[in-house]
Design an enzyme around this catalytic site. Structure first.
Site, short mmCIF file in Angstrom:
data_model
loop_
_atom_site.label_atom_id
_atom_site.label_comp_id
_atom_site.label_asym_id
_atom_site.label_seq_id
_atom_site.Cartn_x
_atom_site.Cartn_y
_atom_site.Cartn_z
N MET A 1 0.44 0.45 1.38
CA MET A 1 1.31 1.06 0.37
C MET A 1 0.47 1.43 -0.86
O MET A 1 1.01 1.64 -1.95
CB MET A 1 2.44 0.10 -0.01
CG MET A 1 3.36 -0.19 1.18
SD MET A 1 5.02 -0.69 0.71
CE MET A 1 4.67 -2.14 -0.24
N HIS B 1 -7.47 -4.60 1.35
CA HIS B 1 -7.31 -3.34 2.09
C HIS B 1 -8.67 -2.80 2.53
O HIS B 1 -8.83 -2.27 3.62
CB HIS B 1 -6.66 -2.27 1.20
CG HIS B 1 -5.27 -2.58 0.76
ND1 HIS B 1 -4.94 -2.78 -0.56
CD2 HIS B 1 -4.12 -2.70 1.46
CE1 HIS B 1 -3.64 -3.00 -0.65
NE2 HIS B 1 -3.12 -2.97 0.56
N ASP C 1 -0.01 -11.29 5.16
CA ASP C 1 1.40 -11.10 5.52
C ASP C 1 1.58 -11.60 6.95
O ASP C 1 1.76 -10.81 7.89
CB ASP C 1 1.78 -9.61 5.41
CG ASP C 1 1.79 -9.16 3.97
OD1 ASP C 1 2.50 -9.78 3.17
OD2 ASP C 1 1.07 -8.21 3.64
N SER D 1 -3.70 -9.19 -3.73
CA SER D 1 -2.40 -8.55 -3.52
C SER D 1 -2.25 -7.45 -4.57
O SER D 1 -2.67 -7.63 -5.72
CB SER D 1 -1.29 -9.59 -3.71
OG SER D 1 -0.05 -8.94 -3.91
O1 PAF Z 1 1.79 -4.43 4.32
C1 PAF Z 1 2.13 -3.35 3.78
O2 PAF Z 1 1.47 -2.85 2.86
C2 PAF Z 1 3.38 -2.65 4.26
O3 PAF Z 1 4.38 -3.55 4.60
C3 PAF Z 1 3.12 -1.66 5.41
C4 PAF Z 1 2.63 -2.38 6.65
C5 PAF Z 1 2.09 -0.63 4.97
C6 PAF Z 1 4.41 -0.92 5.76
O4 PAF Z 1 4.91 -0.21 4.69
#
Ligand code: PAF
Length: 282
Positions: free
Chosen positions: A30, A37, A150, A185
């Site tokens: 997102m 990431h 997550d 996060s």
């Molecule tokens: O983990 C996230 O950032 C979101 O839940 C995802 C997997 C991109 C779905 O919108």
């Protein structure tokens, strides 16, 4: 690196890469990228010819009182970071591109999303599985990369992929932490200096649980109690849940073994943070 905003264009780019014979890796995000990431992107870079990073703040997975409107967004910053980490394409569709009309179809994995985060965020995982299904159908990746932070999302997506026969390999990637132990996060930017300092209790409590486990403690309720005591001793912390469960089924377990998941969700001010650890002998 290319930034693509339409489904037609991303399909064409992926088709071209597939004709050239390369594996396609998808990193769904997102945005507001952080080191966590970037570790997903570099894992994807090492195993695929084409790396697509999707950046889409998915309205479907936010509750009416949640932070959809204020969720941090910065495509320019994200593009620079993603390019440096090895992305080939950013797929950043608008909401109207992803949801042009009122859709009548959603994807929901039964049971697994009903508790832990699902209890305080009803409908959240249905939003996640719906958008991830759409992304899988649009990009058709060979592999998709998800962070272990997550843990519930990861278990649900693995179940969905198995149940619906998506031809995608789900690659879990370990949690990345700041030097002081705070799990990375995008929501950490909401924390005040005091809340950020308070939030360090999460990693401290999880590490302490692992130490007790290694010293031979196998009672889930005793370990849970220990974590609760540590977190509740911090005045700014308000516990949503502390649970010890099976990593795949997410079912609570009483007498624990190596591989059990200890998952926590705690509010610091208005910010709800999640974290977890997998108990291990060594
Ligand atoms: O983990 C996230 O950032 C979101 O839940 C995802 C997997 C991109 C779905 O919108």
């Amino acid at each position: 690196m290319e930034i693509i905003k339409t489904i037609g264009e991303i399909r064409a780019a992926v088709r071209k890469a597939r004709l050239e014979g390369g594996a396609i890796g998808l990193v769904p995000t997102m945005g507001y990228l952080h080191q966590g990431h970037l570790s997903l992107i570099s894992r994807a870079r090492h195993a695929n010819e084409l790396v697509v990073v999707s950046i889409f703040v998915n309205p479907l997975q936010f509750g009416p009182k949640e932070d959809y409107a204020s969720y941090p967004r910065d495509l320019e910053r994200d593009s620079a970071l993603a390019a440096e980490a090895g992305a080939d394409i950013i797929f950043a569709p608008s909401v109207s591109e992803m949801y042009p009309d009122k859709a009548l179809t959603q994807v929901e994995v039964a049971l697994l999303g009903d508790w832990l985060c699902g209890r305080s965020r009803p409908g959240h995982f249905r939003g996640v599985t719906t958008v991830v299904s759409k992304l899988f159908n649009i990009v058709q990746p060979d592999k998709a990369y998800f962070g272990e932070k997550d843990a519930q999302q990861l278990a649900i997506i693995k179940q969905m992929v198995a149940d619906l026969n998506f031809p995608v390999e789900i690659v879990p990637v370990p949690i990345v932490r700041e030097e002081d132990g705070l799990a990375m996060s995008s929501r950490n930017v909401y924390l005040s200096a005091q809340e950020r300092a308070d939030a360090l209790v999460l990693n401290r409590a999880l590490q302490q649980t692992n130490r007790l486990f290694r010293a031979g403690e196998r009672s889930s309720s005793k370990l849970r109690q220990e974590i609760l005591q540590m977190i509740e001793a911090v005045p700014g912390a308000s516990v949503d849940y502390v649970e010890i469960c099976d990593r795949s089924t997410l079912q609570p377990i009483e007498s624990i073994d190596t591989g059990a998941l200890v998952a926590v969700a705690v509010r610091f001010g208005k910010t709800r943070l999640i974290d977890n650890i997998t108990l291990a002998e060594v």
